[in-house]
Write an enzyme that holds these catalytic residues in place. Sequence first.
Site, mmCIF file in Angstrom:
data_model
loop_
_atom_site.group_PDB
_atom_site.id
_atom_site.type_symbol
_atom_site.label_atom_id
_atom_site.label_comp_id
_atom_site.label_asym_id
_atom_site.label_seq_id
_atom_site.Cartn_x
_atom_site.Cartn_y
_atom_site.Cartn_z
ATOM 1 N N HIS A 65 52.976 51.128 49.950
ATOM 2 C CA HIS A 65 52.241 50.770 51.059
ATOM 3 C C HIS A 65 52.564 49.458 51.833
ATOM 4 C CE1 HIS A 65 48.187 52.653 49.936
ATOM 5 N NE2 HIS A 65 48.875 53.586 49.755
ATOM 6 N N TYR A 193 40.072 45.744 52.555
ATOM 7 C CA TYR A 193 39.182 44.819 51.933
ATOM 8 C C TYR A 193 38.118 44.633 53.225
ATOM 9 C CZ TYR A 193 42.888 43.969 48.408
ATOM 10 O OH TYR A 193 43.455 43.914 47.533
ATOM 11 N N PRO A 285 39.626 39.646 41.042
ATOM 12 C CA PRO A 285 40.454 40.716 41.363
ATOM 13 C C PRO A 285 40.683 40.756 43.023
ATOM 14 C CG PRO A 285 38.542 41.434 40.902
ATOM 15 C CD PRO A 285 38.329 40.149 40.433
ATOM 16 N N LYS A 289 46.101 40.282 41.596
ATOM 17 C CA LYS A 289 47.101 39.512 41.088
ATOM 18 C C LYS A 289 47.022 39.508 39.626
ATOM 19 C CE LYS A 289 49.297 37.834 44.375
ATOM 20 N NZ LYS A 289 49.873 39.129 44.623
ATOM 21 N N TYR A 376 50.516 38.075 48.934
ATOM 22 C CA TYR A 376 49.962 39.431 48.566
ATOM 23 C C TYR A 376 50.983 40.381 47.734
ATOM 24 C CZ TYR A 376 47.041 43.556 48.225
ATOM 25 O OH TYR A 376 46.301 44.647 47.851
HETATM 26 P P1 FAD Z 1 44.558 42.733 28.522
HETATM 27 O O1 FAD Z 1 44.640 44.050 29.243
HETATM 28 O O2 FAD Z 1 43.171 42.364 28.345
HETATM 29 O O3 FAD Z 1 44.953 43.213 27.034
HETATM 30 C C1 FAD Z 1 44.622 42.455 25.945
HETATM 31 C C2 FAD Z 1 44.488 43.386 24.751
HETATM 32 O O4 FAD Z 1 44.307 42.627 23.407
HETATM 33 C C3 FAD Z 1 43.498 44.500 24.756
HETATM 34 O O5 FAD Z 1 43.794 45.717 24.566
HETATM 35 C C4 FAD Z 1 42.318 43.794 23.663
HETATM 36 O O6 FAD Z 1 41.591 44.785 23.160
HETATM 37 C C5 FAD Z 1 43.378 43.271 22.680
HETATM 38 N N1 FAD Z 1 42.670 42.176 21.883
HETATM 39 C C6 FAD Z 1 41.796 41.398 22.052
HETATM 40 N N2 FAD Z 1 41.457 40.693 21.124
HETATM 41 C C7 FAD Z 1 42.234 41.205 20.146
HETATM 42 C C8 FAD Z 1 42.436 40.698 18.849
HETATM 43 N N3 FAD Z 1 41.584 39.622 18.038
HETATM 44 N N4 FAD Z 1 43.371 41.127 17.919
HETATM 45 C C9 FAD Z 1 44.317 42.235 18.441
HETATM 46 N N5 FAD Z 1 43.983 42.670 19.791
HETATM 47 C C10 FAD Z 1 43.190 41.929 20.502
HETATM 48 N N6 FAD Z 1 43.148 43.121 37.899
HETATM 49 C C11 FAD Z 1 43.485 43.805 38.980
HETATM 50 O O7 FAD Z 1 44.393 43.170 39.718
HETATM 51 N N7 FAD Z 1 42.426 44.554 39.633
HETATM 52 C C12 FAD Z 1 41.466 45.007 39.146
HETATM 53 O O8 FAD Z 1 40.802 45.588 39.605
HETATM 54 C C13 FAD Z 1 40.958 44.551 37.727
HETATM 55 N N8 FAD Z 1 39.904 44.654 37.098
HETATM 56 C C14 FAD Z 1 39.580 44.687 35.800
HETATM 57 C C15 FAD Z 1 38.559 44.809 35.420
HETATM 58 C C16 FAD Z 1 38.231 44.284 33.905
HETATM 59 C C17 FAD Z 1 36.824 44.691 33.387
HETATM 60 C C18 FAD Z 1 38.975 43.451 33.360
HETATM 61 C C19 FAD Z 1 38.662 42.693 31.968
HETATM 62 C C20 FAD Z 1 40.213 42.779 33.885
HETATM 63 C C21 FAD Z 1 40.532 43.567 35.179
HETATM 64 N N9 FAD Z 1 41.815 43.078 36.049
HETATM 65 C C22 FAD Z 1 41.845 43.564 37.201
HETATM 66 C C23 FAD Z 1 42.722 42.172 35.437
HETATM 67 C C24 FAD Z 1 43.887 42.781 34.969
HETATM 68 O O9 FAD Z 1 43.279 44.217 34.395
HETATM 69 C C25 FAD Z 1 44.156 41.910 33.764
HETATM 70 O O10 FAD Z 1 44.728 41.003 34.432
HETATM 71 C C26 FAD Z 1 45.402 42.611 32.861
HETATM 72 O O11 FAD Z 1 44.821 43.710 32.310
HETATM 73 C C27 FAD Z 1 45.865 41.750 32.042
HETATM 74 O O12 FAD Z 1 46.803 42.126 30.845
HETATM 75 P P2 FAD Z 1 46.967 41.615 29.490
HETATM 76 O O13 FAD Z 1 47.873 42.347 28.612
HETATM 77 O O14 FAD Z 1 47.084 40.203 29.533
HETATM 78 O O15 FAD Z 1 45.394 41.554 29.107
HETATM 79 C C1 PHB Z 2 42.355 48.540 42.488
HETATM 80 O O1 PHB Z 2 42.815 49.640 43.015
HETATM 81 O O2 PHB Z 2 41.766 48.719 41.297
HETATM 82 C C2 PHB Z 2 42.490 47.362 43.057
HETATM 83 C C3 PHB Z 2 43.316 47.247 44.314
HETATM 84 C C4 PHB Z 2 43.387 45.891 44.748
HETATM 85 C C5 PHB Z 2 42.549 44.858 44.384
HETATM 86 C C6 PHB Z 2 41.945 44.880 43.199
HETATM 87 C C7 PHB Z 2 41.686 46.158 42.642
HETATM 88 O O3 PHB Z 2 42.626 43.599 45.073
#
Ligand code: FAD
Ligand code: PHB
Length: 381
Positions: A65, A193, A285, A289, A376
């Site tokens: 994009h 957005y 979100p 980022k 962005y």
């Molecule tokens: P996570 O993906 O949270 O992974 C951490 C892992 O650790 C999980 O699998 C969890 O089960 C595991 N864990 C937790 N506790 C323990 C424990 N005690 N022992 C062992 N394992 C454990 N970002 C965007 O940019 N756009 C979005 O639309 C967006 N939507 C989101 C929606 C939700 C509900 C959430 C929670 C986050 C969202 N995010 C979004 C943020 C993005 O998904 C996260 O920043 C990203 O997943 C971060 O990755 P991570 O590996 O640091 O953490």
């Molecule tokens: C998504 O596609 O889930 C998405 C895209 C852009 C954002 C947040 C979520 O800023």
Amino acid sequence: MGAGPAGLLLGQLLHKEGVDTLILERRSAQYVAGRVRAGVLEPGTVGVLERAGVAGRLRAEGLTHDGVEIGFRGRRHRIALKALTGKSVTVYGQTEVTRDLMEARAAAGAPSFYEVEDVQLHEITGARPRVTYRHAGSTHEVDCDFIAGCDGFHGVSRRSIPAAALSICERVYPFGWLGVLADVPPPWEELIYANSERGFALASLRSPTRVRCYLQCSLEDRVEQWSDGQFWDEFRLRMGEEIGARVQTAPSLEKSFAPLRSFVAEPLRYGRLFLAGDAAHIVPPTGAKGLNLAVSDVHYLYEALCGFYGEASERSLAEYSDRALRRIWRAERFSWWMTRQLHRFPGDEFDARLQQTELEYLFESQTAQANLAENYVGLPL
Ligand code: FAD
Ligand code: PHB
């Protein structure tokens, strides 16, 4: 700790360097693989995934994009990312990134244990930290050189650091996002957005046949209160007439609610424990980022660990937290700014007029657009 994108990616990068890793995950592999979250990858993120050897499908299926749109007062304004920065973003879901990483880890034969319970970290400040956990009914213990706390916001890693050793900054927003995934072709070519009088809405996508859409909603709202029909009706109104009339609907494949929050815990190191990704920080979100920041933390942590093993020196480990935090705070600033400008806030007229002024300035000023675009597509790693 954790088989989210941060933990899996660090494991893959270290595996390529011949460093042994063990991943412990609280949830089942099926649950982790099915969790719908982010969708936009910065070019720097794609570069790190390439270095990890997991970008084959991303290159084939990811959608490039060159711009995004911002809707305000019935008009849409394009931010020309590519023209302003020379860079584009890639639309490729977090579920796909996770699947690619899980498959690569399985192919490498590196160990992961899912559905572990009662994880505890011990002797974190010593030279040989230990982790104990229960898996399949029995108790286990691992000793290691380092623990990477990649276990997300609710994980055990950050909570294992004494409160006095961490500084916490937090902002909680007075609303959340309701997200729907559905199999219909998106009638938009680039993400929209929309700051509408009825509240924020985001039109995103996962593929030429699948949309991902969000609505700003109240913190009291429950997913069950929103039927698919109500969601699409509201989405159409917030998107405006032109897009609204073209939106096709289908039963939701997934519907979820996420509260919006900004959060940073620092420093990212306590003894031999290093925090990365959501374990250390959360962004709302709106700037897309969260996942990108988890990947940049992992990139810095990987370099720090390579420095340690390659040069037998602690210097790179000592630098990890400051290097990562510089970029984290910039993404926090941008995500806060996008959230502030695009949502409807309860508040006074002064705030509302400032928001309007900020957006009108953005639509008229190439410099302001270049600023948004630069952030962005992602600041350099
Ligand atoms: P996570 O993906 O949270 O992974 C951490 C892992 O650790 C999980 O699998 C969890 O089960 C595991 N864990 C937790 N506790 C323990 C424990 N005690 N022992 C062992 N394992 C454990 N970002 C965007 O940019 N756009 C979005 O639309 C967006 N939507 C989101 C929606 C939700 C509900 C959430 C929670 C986050 C969202 N995010 C979004 C943020 C993005 O998904 C996260 O920043 C990203 O997943 C971060 O990755 P991570 O590996 O640091 O953490
Ligand atoms: C998504 O596609 O889930 C998405 C895209 C852009 C954002 C947040 C979520 O800023």
